[in-house]
Design a protein around this motif. Structure first.
Motif, PDB file in Angstrom:
ATOM      1  N   ASN A   1       0.831  -1.215   0.000  1.00 30.19           N
ATOM      2  CA  ASN A   1       0.000   0.000   0.000  1.00 30.19           C
ATOM      3  C   ASN A   1       0.861   1.259   0.000  1.00 30.19           C
ATOM      4  OD1 ASN A   1      -2.359  -1.538   0.036  1.00 30.19           O
ATOM      5  ND2 ASN A   1      -2.406  -1.616   2.280  1.00 30.19           N
ATOM      6  N   LEU A   2       1.955   1.214   0.765  1.00 35.29           N
ATOM      7  CA  LEU A   2       2.853   2.372   0.812  1.00 35.29           C
ATOM      8  C   LEU A   2       3.513   2.615  -0.548  1.00 35.29           C
ATOM      9  CD1 LEU A   2       4.149   4.544   2.587  1.00 35.29           C
ATOM     10  CD2 LEU A   2       5.959   2.885   3.162  1.00 35.29           C
ATOM     11  N   LYS A   3       3.911   1.541  -1.235  1.00 35.19           N
ATOM     12  CA  LYS A   3       4.516   1.684  -2.562  1.00 35.19           C
ATOM     13  C   LYS A   3       3.516   2.266  -3.556  1.00 35.19           C
ATOM     14  CE  LYS A   3       7.975  -2.006  -2.273  1.00 35.19           C
ATOM     15  NZ  LYS A   3       8.400  -3.325  -2.817  1.00 35.19           N
ATOM     16  N   ILE A   4       2.271   1.792  -3.482  1.00 37.07           N
ATOM     17  CA  ILE A   4       1.237   2.316  -4.394  1.00 37.07           C
ATOM     18  C   ILE A   4       0.997   3.799  -4.134  1.00 37.07           C
ATOM     19  CG2 ILE A   4      -1.211   2.162  -4.983  1.00 37.07           C
ATOM     20  CD1 ILE A   4      -0.992  -0.871  -4.387  1.00 37.07           C
ATOM     21  N   LYS A   5       0.951   4.164  -2.843  1.00 41.34           N
ATOM     22  CA  LYS A   5       0.736   5.565  -2.478  1.00 41.34           C
ATOM     23  C   LYS A   5       1.871   6.447  -2.981  1.00 41.34           C
ATOM     24  CE  LYS A   5      -0.291   8.441   1.546  1.00 41.34           C
ATOM     25  NZ  LYS A   5      -0.432   8.464   3.031  1.00 41.34           N
ATOM     26  N   ASN A   6       3.121   5.961  -2.817  1.00 41.15           N
ATOM     27  CA  ASN A   6       4.284   6.733  -3.281  1.00 41.15           C
ATOM     28  C   ASN A   6       4.288   6.888  -4.794  1.00 41.15           C
ATOM     29  OD1 ASN A   6       5.206   7.029  -0.654  1.00 41.15           O
ATOM     30  ND2 ASN A   6       6.521   5.209  -0.756  1.00 41.15           N
ATOM     31  N   SER A   7       3.939   5.821  -5.513  1.00 38.47           N
ATOM     32  CA  SER A   7       3.916   5.896  -6.977  1.00 38.47           C
ATOM     33  C   SER A   7       2.850   6.870  -7.461  1.00 38.47           C
ATOM     34  CB  SER A   7       3.670   4.508  -7.571  1.00 38.47           C
ATOM     35  OG  SER A   7       2.400   4.022  -7.195  1.00 38.47           O
ATOM     36  N   ILE A   8       1.694   6.892  -6.777  1.00 39.87           N
ATOM     37  CA  ILE A   8       0.635   7.850  -7.152  1.00 39.87           C
ATOM     38  C   ILE A   8       1.102   9.287  -6.925  1.00 39.87           C
ATOM     39  CG2 ILE A   8      -1.677   8.670  -6.543  1.00 39.87           C
ATOM     40  CD1 ILE A   8      -2.410   5.726  -5.953  1.00 39.87           C
ATOM     41  N   GLU A   9       1.771   9.528  -5.792  1.00 41.16           N
ATOM     42  CA  GLU A   9       2.270  10.873  -5.510  1.00 41.16           C
ATOM     43  C   GLU A   9       3.316  11.318  -6.531  1.00 41.16           C
ATOM     44  OE1 GLU A   9       3.679  10.865  -1.557  1.00 41.16           O
ATOM     45  OE2 GLU A   9       1.680  10.803  -0.628  1.00 41.16           O
ATOM     46  N   ILE A  10       4.180  10.373  -6.947  1.00 34.60           N
ATOM     47  CA  ILE A  10       5.204  10.700  -7.953  1.00 34.60           C
ATOM     48  C   ILE A  10       4.542  11.080  -9.283  1.00 34.60           C
ATOM     49  CG2 ILE A  10       7.073   9.726  -9.341  1.00 34.60           C
ATOM     50  CD1 ILE A  10       7.843   8.077  -6.835  1.00 34.60           C
ATOM     51  N   LYS A  11       3.508  10.330  -9.679  1.00 34.34           N
ATOM     52  CA  LYS A  11       2.814  10.638 -10.931  1.00 34.34           C
ATOM     53  C   LYS A  11       2.115  11.997 -10.847  1.00 34.34           C
ATOM     54  CE  LYS A  11       1.995   5.857 -12.375  1.00 34.34           C
ATOM     55  NZ  LYS A  11       0.971   4.812 -12.630  1.00 34.34           N
ATOM     56  N   ARG A  12       1.524  12.270  -9.691  1.00 35.58           N
ATOM     57  CA  ARG A  12       0.832  13.555  -9.548  1.00 35.58           C
ATOM     58  C   ARG A  12       1.813  14.722  -9.614  1.00 35.58           C
ATOM     59  NH1 ARG A  12      -3.380  12.220  -4.572  1.00 35.58           N
ATOM     60  NH2 ARG A  12      -4.897  11.014  -5.820  1.00 35.58           N
ATOM     61  N   SER A  13       2.968  14.557  -8.948  1.00 37.06           N
ATOM     62  CA  SER A  13       3.963  15.636  -8.987  1.00 37.06           C
ATOM     63  C   SER A  13       4.494  15.848 -10.396  1.00 37.06           C
ATOM     64  CB  SER A  13       5.111  15.302  -8.024  1.00 37.06           C
ATOM     65  OG  SER A  13       5.763  14.119  -8.424  1.00 37.06           O
ATOM     66  N   ALA A  14       4.664  14.747 -11.145  1.00 34.60           N
ATOM     67  CA  ALA A  14       5.136  14.871 -12.530  1.00 34.60           C
ATOM     68  C   ALA A  14       4.113  15.595 -13.400  1.00 34.60           C
ATOM     69  CB  ALA A  14       5.435  13.482 -13.097  1.00 34.60           C
ATOM     70  N   LYS A  15       2.825  15.299 -13.202  1.00 31.58           N
ATOM     71  CA  LYS A  15       1.784  15.973 -13.980  1.00 31.58           C
ATOM     72  C   LYS A  15       1.725  17.459 -13.652  1.00 31.58           C
ATOM     73  CE  LYS A  15      -1.308  12.044 -14.732  1.00 31.58           C
ATOM     74  NZ  LYS A  15      -2.652  11.481 -14.434  1.00 31.58           N
ATOM     75  N   SER A  16       1.862  17.776 -12.349  1.00 27.66           N
ATOM     76  CA  SER A  16       1.818  19.188 -11.955  1.00 27.66           C
ATOM     77  C   SER A  16       2.986  19.971 -12.564  1.00 27.66           C
ATOM     78  CB  SER A  16       1.832  19.305 -10.435  1.00 27.66           C
ATOM     79  OG  SER A  16       3.039  18.784  -9.913  1.00 27.66           O
ATOM     80  N   LYS A  17       4.165  19.351 -12.624  1.00 26.54           N
ATOM     81  CA  LYS A  17       5.327  20.022 -13.233  1.00 26.54           C
ATOM     82  C   LYS A  17       5.085  20.275 -14.727  1.00 26.54           C
ATOM     83  CE  LYS A  17       8.850  18.256 -10.063  1.00 26.54           C
ATOM     84  NZ  LYS A  17      10.039  17.390  -9.907  1.00 26.54           N
ATOM     85  N   ILE A  18       4.464  19.303 -15.399  1.00 30.59           N
ATOM     86  CA  ILE A  18       4.187  19.466 -16.838  1.00 30.59           C
ATOM     87  C   ILE A  18       3.185  20.594 -17.066  1.00 30.59           C
ATOM     88  CG2 ILE A  18       3.154  18.339 -18.855  1.00 30.59           C
ATOM     89  CD1 ILE A  18       4.307  15.695 -17.761  1.00 30.59           C
ATOM     90  N   GLN A  19       2.159  20.651 -16.204  1.00 33.60           N
ATOM     91  CA  GLN A  19       1.152  21.712 -16.344  1.00 33.60           C
ATOM     92  C   GLN A  19       1.748  23.098 -16.102  1.00 33.60           C
ATOM     93  OE1 GLN A  19      -1.987  20.591 -13.710  1.00 33.60           O
ATOM     94  NE2 GLN A  19      -2.735  18.923 -15.044  1.00 33.60           N
ATOM     95  N   LYS A  20       2.669  23.207 -15.109  1.00 32.65           N
ATOM     96  CA  LYS A  20       3.318  24.491 -14.839  1.00 32.65           C
ATOM     97  C   LYS A  20       4.160  24.941 -16.026  1.00 32.65           C
ATOM     98  CE  LYS A  20       3.496  24.078  -9.791  1.00 32.65           C
ATOM     99  NZ  LYS A  20       4.399  23.938  -8.613  1.00 32.65           N
ATOM    100  N   ARG A  21       4.835  23.998 -16.663  1.00 34.55           N
ATOM    101  CA  ARG A  21       5.665  24.340 -17.827  1.00 34.55           C
ATOM    102  C   ARG A  21       4.803  24.851 -18.985  1.00 34.55           C
ATOM    103  NH1 ARG A  21       9.770  19.106 -17.973  1.00 34.55           N
ATOM    104  NH2 ARG A  21      10.973  19.660 -16.092  1.00 34.55           N
ATOM    105  N   LYS A  22       3.612  24.243 -19.148  1.00 38.88           N
ATOM    106  CA  LYS A  22       2.730  24.678 -20.233  1.00 38.88           C
ATOM    107  C   LYS A  22       2.226  26.092 -19.996  1.00 38.88           C
ATOM    108  CE  LYS A  22       1.124  20.127 -21.702  1.00 38.88           C
ATOM    109  NZ  LYS A  22      -0.043  19.220 -21.821  1.00 38.88           N
ATOM    110  N   LYS A  23       1.964  26.421 -18.720  1.00 35.66           N
ATOM    111  CA  LYS A  23       1.511  27.772 -18.394  1.00 35.66           C
ATOM    112  C   LYS A  23       2.610  28.799 -18.632  1.00 35.66           C
ATOM    113  CE  LYS A  23      -1.880  26.307 -14.962  1.00 35.66           C
ATOM    114  NZ  LYS A  23      -2.261  26.336 -13.533  1.00 35.66           N
TER     115      LYS A  23
END
Length: 607
Positions: A585-607
């Motif tokens: 469960n901890l690994k799944i939670k960490n992987s989800i957080e990593i994906k979310r942070s990567a998406k947020s970085k991509i969105q900031k770059r587009k802005k």
């Protein structure tokens, strides 16, 4: 078609004629059935097989022609005694082969004929307790090598060292034009094979002047390469020789800086004489490192040769040969005239030294190395090479005691716990076939033993620094049990490993030899146990027989031991499931957080 009658309808009522025809045809059928029955009974009663022969026309003497009807109907034959049945059968058998005859001779078994150097090796003793080669009495050893050996606590050489090292040194005492013979060594694990090539290489290169790459040692894995490089540096400490390790443990640019340097007067020059490397990293340097030159190579050592032979990474042997021959007539295509000047300048190929505990004796596999008049040193006796069934005989140290234990799948952890806790086995190396099994077993034993047993895991899931840290703790006895996959089974020297347990049976005989070879090293007593399911017994015995080894005895585990441990095992198993589920469960939670942070970085770059 005469058995079938087609009656057409007509107006005349002639039934009498039809009945007579049917009765006539029924009589014909009965007569034919009776004839067939008689013929079948005669054929069944005859026991002798009669073979058809071609009719031969016999030339008879002229007989008077007579028109009388009283003449005999048969022509009289000359009076010849009748031939016995055995003779008639023998004459017929010369012309015909009767299928199923018991007189056929059995085909002789085709014997495998090996090259002379493979069928007549120099036998190396497996007994490391009775050593008869004191270091101080060996005149062929350099004083610097002697002092280093004595400082390391080595007062006597092992059998493989006593036979291989003088042979290599003697090959290099021949005149310059004579190429030294290549050497193959197949000796048990822990019998001192590393020093068998370290000592002669260091002693011979001490005489050379100028810093050029003269020895190349290729190994299959990083850990083994680091271990061999450490031994080389230790014996080169009192000499001018320098050693470089190319295994990927440090950045590629840093390895390049340790290898070569550029000078304004000469150009690129080498900074080391001896290179210890893995095959993949070697190819990278051959392709990209400028000034990396192997034209002065004198020794090419392949440790764990059978593993490198089965998996040649990036075709490294081709690239090495290409760099060695660079600039010669083979590359330029120009053939020089045959005279003393050109012959004396001819560069010899490096001497190849192949080492392994499970070196193949298959000539087809050894052919790819391009060996020159090879010499084989083997722990197997000469009789093993004469028998085709024993051609792959592998040897284990004489001090190693091997056993196996049989249990059901659900009782395997109980058997392992009995060995570790109740029988108090220490310095234990346990092998599994999967990283997941390694992790589950580590969590279970740590939970079950309640800090009375220190268990750690070692698998490909850990990075190199973590693996080195775990190994270091195990060597310092800070860890009692080390559970590992087969990544640790090849060549790694673990001092004072007392027991080896194969929790999962090995997949082949080579894996088994390298697993059990982690204990019973350097003349010390060791014990190896393989845990088997009832369905795996026959396969394991066939595997041991295929290696030419003697039958291994079985250890019996009382059912009382299993019953006594079952209650504590059940509670420990429940706790282990909870821990593993929380980790997932901890690994799944960490992987989800990593994906979310990567998406947020991509969105900031587009802005």
């Amino acid at each position: 078609m005469d058995l079938f009658i087609i009656n057409r309808y007509n107006d005349t009522n002639d039934d009498t004629h039809i009945i007579e025809q049917e009765a006539k045809r029924l009589e014909q059928l009965k007569q034919r059935i009776e004839e067939r029955r008689k013929a079948f009974s005669v054929k069944k009663s005859s026991d002798v097989i009669t073979l058809k022969e071609e009719k031969q026309t016999e030339i008879l003497p002229d007989l008077p022609v007579s028109t009388n009807d009283d003449l005999p109907t048969e022509i009289p034959k000359p009076n010849t005694p009748p031939k016995p049945k055995e003779k008639i059968y023998a004459e017929k058998q010369k012309e015909f082969k009767v299928l199923g005859s018991s007189d056929f001779q059995k085909k002789s078994k085709v014997q495998r004929i090996l090259p002379y150097w493979l069928s007549h090796p120099t036998v190396v003793s497996r007994d490391l307790n009775e050593l008869s080669c004191p270091v101080e009495e060996q005149e062929w050893l350099h004083p610097v090598i002697k002092s280093t050996l004595l400082s390391e606590g080595i007062t006597k050489l092992f059998p493989v060292q006593n036979q291989v090292v003088p042979f290599i040194l003697n090959e290099h005492t021949l005149p310059k034009l004579f190429q030294p013979r290549d050497v193959c060594i197949s000796a048990p694990t822990g019998s001192g094979k590393t020093l068998s090539f370290v000592i002669p290489i260091v002693q011979l290169l001490m005489k050379d002047v100028g810093c050029k790459i003269r020895a190349l040692v290729v190994l299959p894995v990083q850990e083994l390469a680091a271990q061999v490089a450490k031994v080389f540096k230790k014996y080169c400490n009192r000499t001018h020789l320098k050693v470089a390790l190319l295994s990927g443990s440090v950045p590629f640019q840093q390895e390049q800086q340790e290898l070569v340097r550029f000078t304004e007067s000469v150009g690129w020059v080498s900074k080391v004489e001896i290179i210890v490397c893995t095959a993949g990293r070697l190819v990278e340097h051959l392709k990209t490192t400028e000034g990396f030159n192997l034209q002065h190579l004198k020794f090419l050592v392949i440790d764990e040769a059978d593993r490198i032979m089965d998996n040649i990474q990036n075709d490294w042997l081709y690239h090495v040969d290409h760099h060695i021959k660079q600039g010669s007539e083979l590359m330029t295509g120009k053939v020089q005239s045959l005279n003393w000047k050109n012959v004396s300048k001819q560069k010899l190929a490096p001497q190849k030294l192949l080492f392994s505990a499970t070196l193949s004796q298959d000539p087809e596999k050894l052919e790819q190395w391009g060996l020159f008049q090879p010499k084989l040193f083997s722990a197997a006796t000469n009789e093993c090479f004469e028998d085709e069934d024993q051609i792959r005989k592998y040897a284990t140290p004489a001090e190693l005691k091997e056993h196996y234990v049989v249990c059901e799948a659900e009782n395997k952890p109980l058997v392992l716990y009995n060995f570790l806790v109740e029988q108090k086995w220490d310095k234990v190396l346990c092998f599994t076939n999967a990283a997941e099994t390694t992790h589950r077993l580590t969590v279970l034993l740590n939970t079950w033993a309640c800090k009375g047993l220190k268990v750690a895991e070692l698998s490909a899931a850990l990075d190199r620094s973590m693996r080195e840290n775990v190994l270091k703790k195990f060597m310092l006895s800070e860890i009692d049990v080390l559970i590992s996959t087969d990544a640790l089974a090849r060549g790694i020297d673990i001092p004072d490993c007392n027991y080896v347990i194969s929790y999962d049976p090995p997949r082949n005989i080579k894996t088994y030899i390298h697993r059990v070879g982690r204990t019973g090293r350097a003349g010390k007593i060791g014990k190896a146990v393989t845990v088997l399911l009832p369905s795996q017994i026959s396969l394991f015995k066939d595997l041991i027989k295929a290696g030419g080894k003697e039958e291994i005895p079985e250890i019996k585990i009382n059912t009382d031991v299993i019953d006594r441990l079952f209650e504590s095992y059940a509670s420990a198993m429940n706790t282990t499931r909870e821990k593993i589920n929380s980790e997932l469960n901890l690994k799944i939670k960490n992987s989800i957080e990593i994906k979310r942070s990567a998406k947020s970085k991509i969105q900031k770059r587009k802005k």
